[in-house]
Design a protein around this motif. Sequence first.
Motif, mmCIF file in Angstrom:
data_model
loop_
_atom_site.group_PDB
_atom_site.id
_atom_site.type_symbol
_atom_site.label_atom_id
_atom_site.label_comp_id
_atom_site.label_asym_id
_atom_site.label_seq_id
_atom_site.Cartn_x
_atom_site.Cartn_y
_atom_site.Cartn_z
ATOM 1 N N UNK A 160 32.121 3.039 16.590
ATOM 2 C CA UNK A 160 30.861 2.294 16.544
ATOM 3 C C UNK A 160 30.143 2.571 15.225
ATOM 4 N N UNK A 161 29.434 1.553 14.755
ATOM 5 C CA UNK A 161 28.542 1.694 13.603
ATOM 6 C C UNK A 161 27.173 1.179 14.033
ATOM 7 N N UNK A 189 17.325 15.006 18.869
ATOM 8 C CA UNK A 189 18.160 14.669 20.020
ATOM 9 C C UNK A 189 19.388 13.861 19.597
ATOM 10 N N UNK A 190 19.223 13.011 18.584
ATOM 11 C CA UNK A 190 20.364 12.271 18.052
ATOM 12 C C UNK A 190 21.333 13.243 17.387
ATOM 13 N N UNK A 191 20.779 14.182 16.614
ATOM 14 C CA UNK A 191 21.627 15.162 15.936
ATOM 15 C C UNK A 191 22.341 16.072 16.940
ATOM 16 N N UNK A 192 21.677 16.372 18.062
ATOM 17 C CA UNK A 192 22.325 17.152 19.114
ATOM 18 C C UNK A 192 23.564 16.420 19.622
ATOM 19 N N UNK A 234 23.961 8.803 7.954
ATOM 20 C CA UNK A 234 23.451 8.670 6.591
ATOM 21 C C UNK A 234 22.410 7.560 6.555
ATOM 22 N N UNK A 235 21.200 7.925 6.073
ATOM 23 C CA UNK A 235 20.119 6.941 6.058
ATOM 24 C C UNK A 235 19.822 6.486 7.460
ATOM 25 N N UNK A 236 19.916 5.193 7.713
ATOM 26 C CA UNK A 236 19.667 4.638 9.041
ATOM 27 C C UNK A 236 20.951 4.164 9.727
ATOM 28 N N UNK A 237 22.086 4.714 9.286
ATOM 29 C CA UNK A 237 23.366 4.294 9.860
ATOM 30 C C UNK A 237 24.106 5.479 10.475
#
Length: 407
Positions: free
Chosen positions: A162-163, A175-178, A193-196
């Motif tokens: 997925x992208x 929470x996203x990084x978790x 990276x950035x918003x992707x």
Amino acid sequence: MNLLLQTTHSNLQANIAVTGSKSETNRLLLLKALFPAITLANTSNSDDSEVMEKALKGNDEIVDIHHAGTAMRFLTAFFAVNEGREVVLTGSQRMQERPIKVLVDALKKLGAVITYEKEEGYPPIRIKGQKITASKVDIPANVSSQYISALSLVASKLENGIELNLVGEITSVPYIKMTLALLNDLDIKTSFEGNTIRVYPKAEVAPKEMVVESDWSSASYFFSLVALAETASITISSYKQNSLQGDSALVEIYEKMGVKSHFENNALTLTKVPNFKLETLNLDLNNTPDIAQTIVVTCLGLGIGCHLTGLHTLKIKETDRLEALRIELTKLGANISVTNETLTLTPSTNINHNIKIATYNDHRMAMAFAPLALKVPIIIENAEVVSKSYPDFWEDMKGLGYDIAQL
């Protein structure tokens, strides 16, 4: 069950084992369902995690997740990619008032087949599992990080991964990084990276035991207790200094309220700093909204003011937490104002006694207000709601010297 809380103990000493993180547990339960080679240890004993596990292991056509918001989001993605399986995913009355459209729209753009059983944009939803081959989708980033985590968790099982293009300001980045860190622990390749966000496909993972860290949101109540006590030394386990959980920001935040943190052997000891000078707190909680309730109640108990921003997601939680805080804190005598994303508390040393705190079916309302019993007797209505994330909470409060009477 209504509980009267009071205590004459102003010196708190205890060692407490806190249940595993609900956030980590629910992510890992979903990953275990996708990759059975994984084994889990120190999982949460919360209602939410039990509901999640039951849904993943069961074969029911109707899956009722009650009040479990995380389960609703994660299972929507899970069942959407579970080829050949058809379910109706539903929950409590409050859950049926919590929006799911952003996630459903993203999944439908990828090829998922999901329809609404009642009101457009809200559960219950009917999901017919499909083989998903599309891989690129845009999703608003300022609504709930759980939508992004839900898509990321199932992504490695999609033929092309997925992208995700995150549109707008990103909420609750930790929470996203978790989520991505847990995928990386299983050698699933990701990038942010950035918003992707990209998650790459992986058919299988090697057998591995995943040990869940204790819940930092649950730790917040002990930070509050230490801040409000005259003297205190409380050790809680199991916690890591380099935690994946965003709420580990508690260490820095409560340092401003006279709480010293010391890590040793996966345990965290909290001690009260004597003669600490307190000042009004100005905090942006965009990355850690779940600890807002605890922080504002601590400030009330300390007689200091606070201005909290980044709270827009609190309006779609178990209850509208901002409005709930305004109502209950006002009962206690606080001068408080809220907007759609901010909360401001004026300093005051006056706290009303024996006030009944409504909990709105929200576990965090019950637990956030409990430390205030160090200052005044307080009544917590529907106190059993703590089982959603921390079933042992009231027993642990008794271990700290709380006198708890059922009314």
